[in-house]
Scaffold this motif. Structure first.
Motif, PDB file in Angstrom:
ATOM      1  N   SER A   1       0.813  -1.217   0.000  1.00 51.22           N
ATOM      2  CA  SER A   1       0.000   0.000   0.000  1.00 51.22           C
ATOM      3  C   SER A   1       0.847   1.267   0.000  1.00 51.22           C
ATOM      4  N   SER A   2       2.122   1.153   0.299  1.00 46.70           N
ATOM      5  CA  SER A   2       2.991   2.336   0.349  1.00 46.70           C
ATOM      6  C   SER A   2       3.647   2.643  -0.992  1.00 46.70           C
ATOM      7  N   VAL A   3       3.398   1.798  -1.978  1.00 45.30           N
ATOM      8  CA  VAL A   3       4.042   1.975  -3.282  1.00 45.30           C
ATOM      9  C   VAL A   3       3.168   2.804  -4.209  1.00 45.30           C
ATOM     10  N   GLY A   4       3.738   3.881  -4.745  1.00 47.14           N
ATOM     11  CA  GLY A   4       2.999   4.711  -5.673  1.00 47.14           C
ATOM     12  C   GLY A   4       3.560   4.707  -7.075  1.00 47.14           C
ATOM     13  N   ASN A   5       4.857   4.400  -7.216  1.00 45.60           N
ATOM     14  CA  ASN A   5       5.500   4.466  -8.528  1.00 45.60           C
ATOM     15  C   ASN A   5       6.805   3.678  -8.495  1.00 45.60           C
ATOM     16  N   PRO A   6       7.502   3.530  -9.637  1.00 46.26           N
ATOM     17  CA  PRO A   6       8.754   2.769  -9.652  1.00 46.26           C
ATOM     18  C   PRO A   6       9.837   3.322  -8.722  1.00 46.26           C
ATOM     19  N   SER A   7       9.840   4.624  -8.479  1.00 47.16           N
ATOM     20  CA  SER A   7      10.815   5.183  -7.543  1.00 47.16           C
ATOM     21  C   SER A   7      10.562   4.674  -6.129  1.00 47.16           C
ATOM     22  N   ASP A   8       9.293   4.463  -5.789  1.00 52.71           N
ATOM     23  CA  ASP A   8       8.955   3.837  -4.510  1.00 52.71           C
ATOM     24  C   ASP A   8       9.563   2.440  -4.421  1.00 52.71           C
ATOM     25  N   LEU A   9       9.490   1.694  -5.513  1.00 55.29           N
ATOM     26  CA  LEU A   9      10.077   0.349  -5.518  1.00 55.29           C
ATOM     27  C   LEU A   9      11.573   0.431  -5.253  1.00 55.29           C
ATOM     28  N   ALA A  10      12.228   1.428  -5.837  1.00 56.00           N
ATOM     29  CA  ALA A  10      13.657   1.614  -5.590  1.00 56.00           C
ATOM     30  C   ALA A  10      13.914   1.919  -4.126  1.00 56.00           C
TER      31      ALA A  10
END
Length: 378
Positions: A286-295
């Motif tokens: 739920s805290s992921v918004g975009n690929p930078s979040d994944l990084a």
């Protein structure tokens, strides 16, 4: 009759009933020695990890049905599997435009680069496939810049922030507007190693991306533990045609996450196959918004265990210690001369080790080997 029987054998392979498929194919082949039957035998052999046999059949098929795009596409994968790297890349590129490899062709608008002098020229690299392919092949901006080009990378706007640190890149545009961009030549991203003449052993596996600072700060407060922190990803993009063979049922990881010497975290971007829960597995999706979040998430881990997914490539590009659980007949980035017994390194990412599935469709044994490997990887 023939087409129906061939489809039945293909279905058996797809459903991982390899012995049944082999038995039916052997019986059917005696009376119908057609190139379609040989094609199915090639696919079956590859899925049985009999790569040399699959390669030999593919060589024969090139002589009798060499214009068939599917024959060339799957023989490209056979070639990679036996170590014929450049041959595989040539075969892949030979079927561009036939909807079995690569993205849309931009050649009606601008010429493909074919070795012309790039000094003072604008070169557009057009990403293809999913996020993983875009991340993996964007690394070649550096080599084209060294040839004198001003490099534009056409990718996906959600990746812009993550890909900003790429060396040699002058600008980014969304792939959807690539044909409206001014450039002199273009290169499909998956063709970069071939057109640059980069051999498999000469790929630079050093980290080439960095986590955005604001994301690192955010995830430092989310991924916390006094124990080694291990991330899990068992699901790729379900829209990918071969996702059903690369993704793993989450429940199979129960023996792994039960080990309380470690703390496990999951981020499953895709909702399918995401029902598995465990007290020792924290869900941070739920805290992921975009690929930078994944990084940001990956940058906080001591080890990331994953299937062949976009997250695997982001982790490798960041230099995160990664264990890839790879399917039989994996995609060509991780399908070069696979070792089905031992941990295997890859030149694509210095921080990555691979465990290849020993038998098509059976992940339990692969996960058991992964569990044994964790202490040596931390």
């Amino acid at each position: 009759m023939i087409e129906a029987e061939i489809e039945r054998i293909v279905s058996l392979i797809r459903d991982t009933h390899l012995e049944d498929a082999e038995q039916e194919l052997h019986s059917f082949k005696r009376n119908h020695p057609t190139h379609d039957v040989s094609y199915v035998e090639m696919i079956l052999s590859a899925h049985q990890t009999h790569y040399q046999k699959a390669y030999d059949i593919g060589e024969h098929l090139l002589q009798i049905a060499g214009q068939d795009p599917l024959v060339r596409f799957y023989h490209a994968r056979n070639s990679i599997a036996v170590g014929e790297w450049m041959k595989g890349l040539d075969l892949f590129d030979s079927v561009r435009g036939h909807h079995v490899f690569g993205g849309d062709l931009l050649t009606p608008y601008k010429p493909l680069w074919d070795g012309q002098d790039l000094r003072g020229k604008i070169l557009l690299i057009a990403c293809e496939g999913g996020i993983g392919d875009a991340v993996c092949f964007s690394r070649f901006t550096k080599q084209f810049a060294e040839l004198g080009a001003k490099v534009i990378l056409a990718s996906y706007d959600g990746l812009f922030e993550l890909l900003r640190p790429l060396q040699g890149m002058n600008a980014q545009v969304d792939l959807s507007v690539a044909i409206k961009t001014d450039f002199d030549y273009w290169v499909p991203a998956l063709s970069c190693p071939r057109v640059l003449g980069i051999d498999y052993q000469n790929i630079d596996g050093s980290p080439y991306l960095t986590c955005p600072k604001d994301m690192k700060a955010k995830w430092q407060s989310l991924v916390t533990s006094s124990r080694p922190k291990i991330g899990l990803c068992w699901q790729g993009n379900p829209n990918f045609k071969e996702d059903y063979v690369r993704s793993i049922p989450g429940e199979l990881f129960a023996p792994m996450v039960a080990d309380t010497r470690y703390e496990f975290f999951k981020v499953q971007v895709n909702s399918e196959n995401n029902s598995f829960t465990h007290p020792n597995l924290k869900d941070l999706t739920s805290s992921v918004g975009n690929p930078s979040d994944l990084a940001g998430f990956l940058s906080q881990l001591d080890l990331f265990i994953t299937v062949d997914s976009g997250m695997a490539h982001i982790a490798g590009a960041l230099g995160v210690k990664t264990l890839l659980l790879n399917r039989v007949m994996g995609w060509f980035t991780f399908g070069h001369k696979p070792d089905h017994e031992n941990l295997q390194s890859t030149p694509w990412y210095n921080s990555m080790q691979i465990l290849h599935q020993k038998r098509w469709g059976q992940w339990d044994e692969t996960i058991a080997r992964a569990i044994k490997s964790i202490p040596t990887l931390l």
